[in-house]
Design a protein around this motif. Structure first.
Motif, short mmCIF file in Angstrom:
data_model
loop_
_atom_site.label_atom_id
_atom_site.label_comp_id
_atom_site.label_asym_id
_atom_site.label_seq_id
_atom_site.Cartn_x
_atom_site.Cartn_y
_atom_site.Cartn_z
N ILE A 116 0.84 -1.20 0.00
CA ILE A 116 0.00 0.00 0.00
C ILE A 116 0.87 1.25 0.00
CG2 ILE A 116 -1.55 1.36 1.47
CD1 ILE A 116 -2.91 -1.32 2.20
N GLU A 117 1.92 1.22 0.82
CA GLU A 117 2.82 2.37 0.89
C GLU A 117 3.57 2.57 -0.44
OE1 GLU A 117 6.69 3.87 3.43
OE2 GLU A 117 5.28 2.49 4.36
N GLN A 118 4.06 1.49 -1.03
CA GLN A 118 4.79 1.59 -2.30
C GLN A 118 3.92 2.16 -3.40
OE1 GLN A 118 6.32 -2.33 -3.07
NE2 GLN A 118 8.05 -2.08 -1.68
N LEU A 119 2.65 1.76 -3.43
CA LEU A 119 1.74 2.23 -4.47
C LEU A 119 1.04 3.53 -4.10
CD1 LEU A 119 0.12 -1.17 -5.49
CD2 LEU A 119 1.88 0.11 -6.72
N GLN A 120 1.28 4.00 -2.88
CA GLN A 120 0.68 5.24 -2.37
C GLN A 120 -0.84 5.21 -2.44
OE1 GLN A 120 2.69 8.38 -4.53
NE2 GLN A 120 4.49 8.22 -3.22
N LEU A 121 -1.42 4.08 -2.01
CA LEU A 121 -2.86 3.96 -1.97
C LEU A 121 -3.39 4.55 -0.67
CD1 LEU A 121 -3.24 0.28 -3.25
CD2 LEU A 121 -3.41 2.41 -4.57
N ASP A 122 -4.52 5.16 -0.73
CA ASP A 122 -5.14 5.78 0.45
C ASP A 122 -6.06 4.77 1.13
OD1 ASP A 122 -5.85 7.60 2.36
OD2 ASP A 122 -7.21 8.74 1.07
N VAL A 123 -5.43 3.86 1.87
CA VAL A 123 -6.12 2.77 2.55
C VAL A 123 -5.65 2.77 4.00
CG1 VAL A 123 -6.39 0.26 2.65
CG2 VAL A 123 -6.26 1.39 0.44
N ARG A 124 -6.55 2.48 4.92
CA ARG A 124 -6.19 2.42 6.33
C ARG A 124 -6.26 0.98 6.82
NH1 ARG A 124 -5.03 6.54 4.62
NH2 ARG A 124 -5.54 8.62 5.33
N LEU A 125 -5.21 0.55 7.50
CA LEU A 125 -5.18 -0.79 8.06
C LEU A 125 -5.96 -0.81 9.37
CD1 LEU A 125 -1.45 -1.61 7.39
CD2 LEU A 125 -3.43 -2.29 6.06
N GLY A 126 -6.64 -1.90 9.63
CA GLY A 126 -7.53 -2.01 10.77
C GLY A 126 -6.86 -1.80 12.12
#
Length: 88
Positions: A38-48
């Motif tokens: 997620i960090e490498q692709l710079q996705l705006d996602v939050r881990l639980g």
């Protein structure tokens, strides 16, 4: 519907009554590897695990669904689907 069609059937998707976020529960998720992707692709996602001080929700992620499913949003969602498939 898009997530239901493209994610493994074991993934549970919340159906919120209000708001614009979905929670995904992904059995056997390697959340550390997913976080790196997620960090490498710079996705705006939050881990639980970010939503608790306890050792909970490591198999969960939260995504914002307030954008139309087109263009960049769809590509990012497809990238997330691929990451989930790789890290479970």
């Amino acid at each position: 519907d898009y997530l239901t069609q493209h994610l493994p059937y074991e993934v549970k998707i919340s159906y919120p009554q209000g708001g614009m976020v979905l929670w995904l529960q992904i059995p056997n998720l390697d959340h550390l590897a997913l976080a790196e992707g997620i960090e490498q692709l710079q996705l705006d996602v939050r881990l639980g695990h970010l939503f608790t001080t306890l050792d909970l929700y490591t198999e969960c992620i939260r995504i914002n669904m307030g954008y139309p499913l087109e263009g960049q949003t769809r590509r990012e969602l497809d990238s997330l689907i691929e990451l989930i498939s790789m890290h479970r």
